[in-house]
Write a protein that holds these residues in place. Structure first.
Motif, PDB file in Angstrom:
ATOM      1  N   ALA A  96       0.825  -1.207   0.000  1.00  0.00           N
ATOM      2  CA  ALA A  96       0.000   0.000   0.000  1.00  0.00           C
ATOM      3  C   ALA A  96       0.857   1.253   0.000  1.00  0.00           C
ATOM      4  N   MET A  97       1.928   1.255   0.795  1.00  0.00           N
ATOM      5  CA  MET A  97       2.793   2.422   0.865  1.00  0.00           C
ATOM      6  C   MET A  97       3.545   2.633  -0.441  1.00  0.00           C
ATOM      7  N   LYS A  98       3.930   1.529  -1.101  1.00  0.00           N
ATOM      8  CA  LYS A  98       4.593   1.639  -2.396  1.00  0.00           C
ATOM      9  C   LYS A  98       3.681   2.278  -3.437  1.00  0.00           C
ATOM     10  N   MET A  99       2.375   2.060  -3.274  1.00  0.00           N
ATOM     11  CA  MET A  99       1.396   2.639  -4.194  1.00  0.00           C
ATOM     12  C   MET A  99       1.074   4.088  -3.837  1.00  0.00           C
ATOM     13  N   GLY A 100       1.699   4.591  -2.774  1.00  0.00           N
ATOM     14  CA  GLY A 100       1.534   5.995  -2.431  1.00  0.00           C
ATOM     15  C   GLY A 100       0.651   6.294  -1.239  1.00  0.00           C
ATOM     16  N   ALA A 101       0.273   5.285  -0.460  1.00  0.00           N
ATOM     17  CA  ALA A 101      -0.572   5.527   0.713  1.00  0.00           C
ATOM     18  C   ALA A 101       0.140   6.432   1.720  1.00  0.00           C
ATOM     19  N   VAL A 102      -0.623   7.271   2.383  1.00  0.00           N
ATOM     20  CA  VAL A 102      -0.065   8.165   3.396  1.00  0.00           C
ATOM     21  C   VAL A 102       0.312   7.390   4.643  1.00  0.00           C
ATOM     22  N   ASP A 103      -0.537   6.430   5.041  1.00  0.00           N
ATOM     23  CA  ASP A 103      -0.258   5.611   6.224  1.00  0.00           C
ATOM     24  C   ASP A 103      -1.117   4.356   6.177  1.00  0.00           C
ATOM     25  N   PHE A 104      -0.789   3.417   7.046  1.00  0.00           N
ATOM     26  CA  PHE A 104      -1.488   2.136   7.148  1.00  0.00           C
ATOM     27  C   PHE A 104      -1.717   1.893   8.632  1.00  0.00           C
ATOM     28  N   LEU A 105      -2.931   2.198   9.114  1.00  0.00           N
ATOM     29  CA  LEU A 105      -3.230   2.138  10.542  1.00  0.00           C
ATOM     30  C   LEU A 105      -4.023   0.883  10.883  1.00  0.00           C
ATOM     31  N   GLU A 106      -3.582   0.202  11.915  1.00  0.00           N
ATOM     32  CA  GLU A 106      -4.296  -0.998  12.363  1.00  0.00           C
ATOM     33  C   GLU A 106      -5.317  -0.630  13.424  1.00  0.00           C
ATOM     34  N   LYS A 107      -6.530  -1.184  13.289  1.00  0.00           N
ATOM     35  CA  LYS A 107      -7.583  -0.967  14.280  1.00  0.00           C
ATOM     36  C   LYS A 107      -7.256  -1.791  15.529  1.00  0.00           C
ATOM     37  N   PRO A 108      -7.558  -1.280  16.720  1.00  0.00           N
ATOM     38  CA  PRO A 108      -8.021   0.089  16.977  1.00  0.00           C
ATOM     39  C   PRO A 108      -6.849   1.073  16.942  1.00  0.00           C
ATOM     40  N   PHE A 109      -7.096   2.263  16.465  1.00  0.00           N
ATOM     41  CA  PHE A 109      -6.049   3.276  16.410  1.00  0.00           C
ATOM     42  C   PHE A 109      -6.516   4.497  17.190  1.00  0.00           C
TER      43      PHE A 109
END
Length: 216
Positions: A96-109
């Motif tokens: 996801a980050m390689k595709m340009g995502a700002v962040d990847f948050l795991e629930k609960p955050f």
């Protein structure tokens, strides 16, 4: 539908409770939100002209969050994406980050963590849109140049250390005086005050080397 001039936090999550609670919490903080239960629902309603960012559940049915991100990228839609997930792992987050995502948050955050990322995503979207507008404006100006002016402009931006009239004249086999005349017209049409500003516009937009040689 809200005005497209207002940035929006789009939320795509198949969990209704999360959609409602997160939308309510963000709206209480002053954000404008629009929530969708699936990727197709979002795609049906999404207007790329609308400023904003996308909070995207990774594990969506029908079309996964990553598949939606890839589709948006393939269509040239540069909306910043913040992934949220209840079961994502390292490989998924890396992709996801390689595709340009700002962040990847795991629930609960933590909500303040998400808010920081939203602010960063909205700032990135503003920067992207400003750059796109400058590029469109530069392309329109290039379209006003004559064929000879485009030839000279192409040489100037492709040879930043050899921008004298004599250099250009030698390359195009014309007189330096003719180059001076065309250079003045180029600066006037591109609405810049010097070759240095012209080169800065070239670097900041990245369009000249690829587009000048064509009739834009």
């Amino acid at each position: 539908m809200l005005s497209s001039t207002e940035p929006c936090v789009f939320l795509v999550d198949d969990d209704e409770d999360i959609r409602l609670s997160l939308s309510r919490a963000l709206e209480m903080r002053g954000y404008i939100t629009e929530a969708f239960a699936s990727a197709p629902d979002f795609l049906d309603a999404y207007d790329p002209a609308r400023a904003g960012c996308l909070i995207l559940d990774y594990g969506l049915p029908e079309m996964s969050g990553l598949e939606l991100q890839k589709l948006l990228v393939s269509r040239g839609h540069a909306i910043p994406v913040i992934f949220i997930t209840g079961h994502g792992g390292v490989p998924e987050s890396v992709e996801a980050m390689k595709m340009g995502a700002v962040d990847f948050l795991e629930k609960p955050f933590r909500q303040d963590t998400l808010v920081r990322q939203i602010d960063a995503a909205l700032a990135a979207d503003r920067k992207n849109r400003a750059g796109s507008e400058r590029t469109r404006d530069a392309l329109q100006k290039i379209g006003r140049l004559t064929e000879r002016e485009r030839e000279i402009l192409e040489f100037l931006v492709s040879n930043p250390s050899n921008t004298s009239s004599k250099d250009v004249a030698r390359h195009l086999d014309i007189s330096p005086r003719t180059v001076d005349h065309h250079r003045a017209r180029i600066l006037e049409k591109m609405q810049v005050g010097s070759v240095v500003e012209l080169l800065d516009l070239s670097i900041s937009t990245g369009i000249f080397n690829e587009r000048i040689g064509r009739n834009t």
